[in-house]
Motif scaffolding. Structure first.
Motif, mmCIF file in Angstrom:
data_model
loop_
_atom_site.group_PDB
_atom_site.id
_atom_site.type_symbol
_atom_site.label_atom_id
_atom_site.label_comp_id
_atom_site.label_asym_id
_atom_site.label_seq_id
_atom_site.Cartn_x
_atom_site.Cartn_y
_atom_site.Cartn_z
ATOM 1 N N ALA A 80 0.678 -0.929 -0.260
ATOM 2 C CA ALA A 80 -0.025 0.051 0.033
ATOM 3 C C ALA A 80 0.332 0.932 -0.218
ATOM 4 N N ALA A 81 2.114 0.820 0.676
ATOM 5 C CA ALA A 81 2.827 2.261 0.303
ATOM 6 C C ALA A 81 3.101 2.679 -0.578
ATOM 7 N N SER A 82 3.797 1.549 -1.127
ATOM 8 C CA SER A 82 4.284 1.208 -2.626
ATOM 9 C C SER A 82 3.704 2.350 -4.001
ATOM 10 N N MET A 83 2.539 1.846 -3.283
ATOM 11 C CA MET A 83 1.092 2.582 -4.598
ATOM 12 C C MET A 83 0.458 3.866 -3.748
ATOM 13 N N GLY A 84 0.893 4.746 -2.774
ATOM 14 C CA GLY A 84 0.260 5.542 -2.271
ATOM 15 C C GLY A 84 -0.659 5.861 -1.431
ATOM 16 N N VAL A 85 -1.314 4.424 -1.399
ATOM 17 C CA VAL A 85 -2.427 4.551 -1.062
ATOM 18 C C VAL A 85 -2.421 4.234 0.493
ATOM 19 N N GLU A 86 -2.658 5.333 1.292
ATOM 20 C CA GLU A 86 -2.951 6.049 2.582
ATOM 21 C C GLU A 86 -4.060 4.686 3.794
ATOM 22 N N LEU A 87 -3.172 4.623 4.256
ATOM 23 C CA LEU A 87 -4.030 3.626 5.626
ATOM 24 C C LEU A 87 -4.561 4.383 6.848
ATOM 25 N N GLY A 88 -5.118 4.581 7.625
ATOM 26 C CA GLY A 88 -5.458 4.760 8.989
ATOM 27 C C GLY A 88 -5.112 4.032 9.603
ATOM 28 N N PRO A 89 -4.792 4.883 10.907
ATOM 29 C CA PRO A 89 -5.077 3.192 12.353
ATOM 30 C C PRO A 89 -5.509 1.937 12.106
ATOM 31 N N ALA A 90 -6.741 2.039 11.820
ATOM 32 C CA ALA A 90 -8.012 0.813 12.031
ATOM 33 C C ALA A 90 -8.017 -0.062 11.115
ATOM 34 N N ASP A 91 -7.018 0.440 9.838
ATOM 35 C CA ASP A 91 -7.360 -0.030 8.164
ATOM 36 C C ASP A 91 -6.539 -1.007 7.756
ATOM 37 N N VAL A 92 -6.463 -2.062 7.267
ATOM 38 C CA VAL A 92 -5.816 -2.781 7.411
ATOM 39 C C VAL A 92 -5.937 -3.579 5.213
ATOM 40 N N ALA A 93 -4.811 -3.567 5.008
ATOM 41 C CA ALA A 93 -4.594 -3.542 3.694
ATOM 42 C C ALA A 93 -4.247 -5.503 3.428
ATOM 43 N N HIS A 149 -2.440 -6.856 -7.023
ATOM 44 C CA HIS A 149 -3.123 -6.122 -6.371
ATOM 45 C C HIS A 149 -3.650 -5.684 -5.434
ATOM 46 N N LEU A 150 -4.621 -4.442 -4.518
ATOM 47 C CA LEU A 150 -4.506 -4.401 -3.546
ATOM 48 C C LEU A 150 -5.607 -4.341 -2.845
ATOM 49 N N MET A 151 -6.179 -4.398 -1.759
ATOM 50 C CA MET A 151 -7.709 -4.264 -1.238
ATOM 51 C C MET A 151 -7.272 -3.570 0.229
ATOM 52 N N VAL A 152 -8.472 -2.246 0.401
ATOM 53 C CA VAL A 152 -8.325 -2.054 1.433
ATOM 54 C C VAL A 152 -9.802 -1.860 2.778
ATOM 55 N N TRP A 153 -9.796 -3.073 3.661
ATOM 56 C CA TRP A 153 -10.509 -2.853 4.879
ATOM 57 C C TRP A 153 -10.356 -1.605 5.687
ATOM 58 N N ARG A 154 -11.641 -0.777 5.549
ATOM 59 C CA ARG A 154 -11.508 0.646 6.100
ATOM 60 C C ARG A 154 -12.514 0.056 7.571
ATOM 61 N N ASN A 155 -11.242 0.461 8.667
ATOM 62 C CA ASN A 155 -11.807 -0.196 9.956
ATOM 63 C C ASN A 155 -12.147 -1.554 9.680
ATOM 64 N N GLY A 156 -11.168 -2.544 9.464
ATOM 65 C CA GLY A 156 -11.295 -3.863 9.298
ATOM 66 C C GLY A 156 -11.374 -4.486 11.004
ATOM 67 N N LYS A 157 -10.816 -5.583 10.047
ATOM 68 C CA LYS A 157 -10.757 -6.736 11.010
ATOM 69 C C LYS A 157 -9.336 -7.856 10.698
ATOM 70 N N SER A 158 -8.509 -8.209 12.003
ATOM 71 C CA SER A 158 -6.773 -8.494 11.586
ATOM 72 C C SER A 158 -6.688 -9.579 11.575
ATOM 73 N N GLY A 159 -7.234 -9.962 12.856
ATOM 74 C CA GLY A 159 -7.216 -11.534 12.678
ATOM 75 C C GLY A 159 -7.487 -12.837 12.899
ATOM 76 N N GLY A 221 -2.063 -12.172 2.971
ATOM 77 C CA GLY A 221 -1.135 -11.118 4.113
ATOM 78 C C GLY A 221 -1.284 -10.187 4.034
ATOM 79 N N HIS A 222 -2.517 -9.928 4.820
ATOM 80 C CA HIS A 222 -2.705 -8.608 5.129
ATOM 81 C C HIS A 222 -1.844 -7.882 6.468
ATOM 82 N N GLY A 223 -2.236 -6.548 6.749
ATOM 83 C CA GLY A 223 -1.840 -6.277 8.045
ATOM 84 C C GLY A 223 -2.276 -4.664 8.029
ATOM 85 N N LYS A 224 -1.307 -4.289 9.122
ATOM 86 C CA LYS A 224 -1.970 -2.928 9.338
ATOM 87 C C LYS A 224 -0.807 -2.034 9.184
ATOM 88 N N ALA A 225 -0.754 -0.301 8.969
ATOM 89 C CA ALA A 225 0.478 0.452 8.641
ATOM 90 C C ALA A 225 1.458 -0.018 9.689
#
Length: 399
Positions: A80-93, A149-159, A221-225
């Motif tokens: 996501a960082a490479s693609m210029g996609v900003e992640l909020g603290p609760a977002d999961v890529a 490619h990339l998907m962002v789950w805003r305020n998503g689950k990461s467990g 391959g999910h995770g937070k910033a």
């Protein structure tokens, strides 16, 4: 002093009966890496800490000089960082692979984790269609390179637990679907994507062209910033990264390095080797440090294609290592670190956490007695073992 890392992704392997008990590195013609091994320092490094997944994310962080145990949060946040996609603290890529699933003996198997190494233009076309149909404020899809490619789950689950698609080639997907809290949402998205992709005009077009069509997405391959110190803060150097893949570019972005994109860099054996070398040598005019990453050996390993892996290794030596060695002479004082990030054995078609053979070279002419060349056995016999792979950068910098 100029520093350059030459990273042949997944180059190391296992001895193979087809090669008379040799590894692909031993069987390949690699005169330039052999010369560096005989004149420099060769050994083994553990780039994947015990207990961590043997992914390119963890392993490349180590080679960049970062301890994954201190900063690793997942693969996709780096992309996501490479693609210029900003992640909020609760977002999961999440990494989105375009894949081909095939019905086999009453189940669906992972037929091709890359949808026939679909082109970047075709991949973009499909991800944009998925975003048009399936994108919401909660789930957003972003096109990347090739099948990645990339998907962002805003305020998503990461467990939840997810499985890389290249780990299950030829296997039923039913036992490897996402599990845990939020997994049902991911499975719903993967199922919905199949309707979009099977009804897209590209599906029939690729079939008519004799190509493997993308008929599903696979989320993993999910995770937070992550939080990382910059390369300059950590090592006091300005640098750049050159790679075809968003993962490695993303590490560079998080490390505050300049990301240099090279036209024709594909991440496979048809990549623009000469363009990458020219860009690296030009970058060193203004930078202290360059990380030059080549994905091709890893992709060949995932495909289980021995011919392509041998070609990828030999092309890396002839079209990257040789020209870089010659080009570095103009700088006078320089150091080269040449290494894989992890092994990608053809037998397994996926990564392992085994230590990798590395070379540290600074242009001196001293000979290493008994070192035949660059391969896993020569590195093992040299007796130098770096248990914390992130220390390679400190060794390269003489610290």
């Amino acid at each position: 002093m100029k520093y350059i890392v030459l990273l042949g992704d997944g180059m190391s392997d296992e001895p193979m009966p087809e090669l008379g008990g040799k590894t692909p590195l031993q069987a390949s013609r690699t005169p330039h890496m052999d010369a560096m091994a005989r004149r420099g320092k060769i050994g083994l490094a553990r780039t994947v800490p015990k207990g961590y997944p043997p992914g390119s994310d963890v392993a490349n962080l180590s080679v960049f000089g970062y301890d994954p145990r201190a900063c690793y949060t997942g693969r996709s946040p780096l992309e996501a960082a490479s693609m210029g996609v900003e992640l909020g603290p609760a977002d999961v890529a999440f990494r989105v692979n375009l894949v081909n699933l095939a019905p086999t003996r009453g189940t669906l198997v992972m037929n091709d984790y890359s949808a026939g190494h679909i082109s970047t233009a075709e991949g973009r076309e499909l991800i944009e269609a998925i975003q048009d149909v399936m994108g919401t404020e909660e789930f957003q899809f972003y096109p990347g390179v090739g099948y990645r490619h990339l998907m962002v789950w805003r305020n998503g689950k990461s467990g939840m637990t997810v499985v890389p698609p290249h780990d299950i080639s030829g296997q039923s997907i039913l036992e490897h679907l996402p599990k845990g809290e939020g997994a049902d949402r991911l499975i719903e998205l993967m199922n919905s994507s199949q309707l979009v992709l099977n009804n897209h005009p590209q599906y029939r077009r690729r079939l008519e062209e004799g190509k493997v069509p993308a008929n599903s997405i696979w989320l993993w391959g999910h995770g937070k910033a992550p939080r990382m110190a910059s390369f300059r803060e950590k090592f006091g150097l300005a640098g750049a990264v050159i790679s075809a893949v968003d993962l490695v570019r993303g590490i560079g972005v998080c490390a505050g390095l300049d990301v240099i994109k090279v036209e024709g860099a594909t991440g496979y054996i048809d990549t623009n080797y000469e363009g990458k070398v020219a860009a690296a040598l030009e970058a060193l005019e203004a930078h202290d440090y360059v990380y030059l990453h080549v994905e091709a050996p890893d992709e060949a390993g995932h495909c289980g294609n021995l011919e392509h892996k041998l070609k990828a290794i030999e092309d890396f030596d002839a079209r990257v290592v040789g020209p870089i060695m010659a080009g570095m002479e103009k700088f006078g004082s320089y150091r080269i670190l040449c290494t894989p990030d992890h092994p990608t054995p053809l037998r397994l078609k996926t990564h392992t956490d085994a230590p990798v053979p590395f070379i540290l070279f600074s242009g001196e002419t001293s000979e290493n007695a008994g070192v035949a060349g660059y391969d896993e056995e020569s590195a093992r016999s040299a007796g130098l073992m770096v248990e914390d792979g992130f220390r390679l950068m400190e060794m390269m910098l003489g610290r």
